[in-house]
Design a protein around this motif. Structure first.
Motif, short mmCIF file in Angstrom:
data_model
loop_
_atom_site.label_atom_id
_atom_site.label_comp_id
_atom_site.label_asym_id
_atom_site.label_seq_id
_atom_site.Cartn_x
_atom_site.Cartn_y
_atom_site.Cartn_z
N ARG A 51 -2.51 -41.52 -22.36
CA ARG A 51 -1.13 -41.07 -22.55
C ARG A 51 -1.04 -40.38 -23.90
O ARG A 51 -1.44 -40.94 -24.92
CB ARG A 51 -0.17 -42.26 -22.49
N TRP A 52 -0.51 -39.16 -23.90
CA TRP A 52 -0.32 -38.43 -25.15
C TRP A 52 0.95 -38.92 -25.81
O TRP A 52 2.01 -38.96 -25.19
CB TRP A 52 -0.25 -36.93 -24.89
N LEU A 53 0.88 -39.31 -27.08
CA LEU A 53 2.04 -39.78 -27.83
C LEU A 53 2.71 -38.63 -28.57
O LEU A 53 3.92 -38.65 -28.77
CB LEU A 53 1.62 -40.87 -28.82
N SER A 54 1.94 -37.65 -28.99
CA SER A 54 2.48 -36.46 -29.65
C SER A 54 1.46 -35.34 -29.59
O SER A 54 0.27 -35.59 -29.45
CB SER A 54 2.85 -36.75 -31.11
N GLY A 55 1.95 -34.12 -29.66
CA GLY A 55 1.09 -32.96 -29.78
C GLY A 55 0.33 -32.55 -28.54
O GLY A 55 -0.62 -31.77 -28.64
N GLU A 56 0.73 -33.01 -27.37
CA GLU A 56 -0.01 -32.64 -26.15
C GLU A 56 -0.12 -31.12 -26.00
O GLU A 56 -1.13 -30.60 -25.51
CB GLU A 56 0.66 -33.25 -24.92
N ASN A 57 0.89 -30.39 -26.46
CA ASN A 57 0.87 -28.93 -26.38
C ASN A 57 -0.20 -28.31 -27.27
O ASN A 57 -0.55 -27.14 -27.09
CB ASN A 57 2.24 -28.35 -26.73
N LEU A 58 -0.75 -29.06 -28.21
CA LEU A 58 -1.82 -28.57 -29.09
C LEU A 58 -3.21 -28.86 -28.55
O LEU A 58 -4.21 -28.42 -29.13
CB LEU A 58 -1.67 -29.17 -30.49
#
Length: 133
Positions: A51-58
């Protein structure tokens, strides 16, 4: 168990829930090129969830010539990040991306027949706690 990790710049963070079956140190040419080091160090799980907590768009993913040699990384700092392979059946997590200790010790060295010529006798080299003077 839950494990958290992130990239070097901290813009991408993730959580993994579950257990790992193996932890391989791969010496193949592609992994050496990916890491710029003697080997890649990846944990593998067929059951854990990412699970991505932050920055998945990066998160960018590179599949070398569509061979299945896949590397995910932060577009900002280039740090290696986890990815899902084999049609969603396998989580591959670079051990160095964890913000905690690895949950299991390395299972094995793989592709040792492809080891770099300078990757021999490393355990005999001097060691330093920090950068030597």
């Amino acid at each position: 168990m839950n494990y958290v990790g992130s990239c070097l710049c901290g813009k991408v963070a993730f959580e993994v829930e579950g257990e790992f079956e193996s932890f391989y140190l791969c010496h193949c040419e592609r992994c050496r090129k990916d890491t710029g080091s003697a080997h890649a160090a990846n944990l593998f799980s067929s059951t854990a969830n990412l699970r991505w907590l932050s920055g998945e768009n990066l998160v960018k993913t590179f599949n070398f010539n569509n061979t299945g040699h896949i590397k995910s990384f932060c577009a900002e700092c280039g740090s290696a990040l986890p990815n899902i392979q084999m049609d969603g059946k396998l989580l591959v997590l670079p051990a160095g991306s964890l913000d905690c200790d690895a949950p299991i010790p390395p299972t094995a060295h793989i592709f040792v027949s492809r080891k770099a010529n300078w990757d021999k006798g490393m355990e005999m080299l001097p060691t330093f706690e920090e950068l030597p003077e």
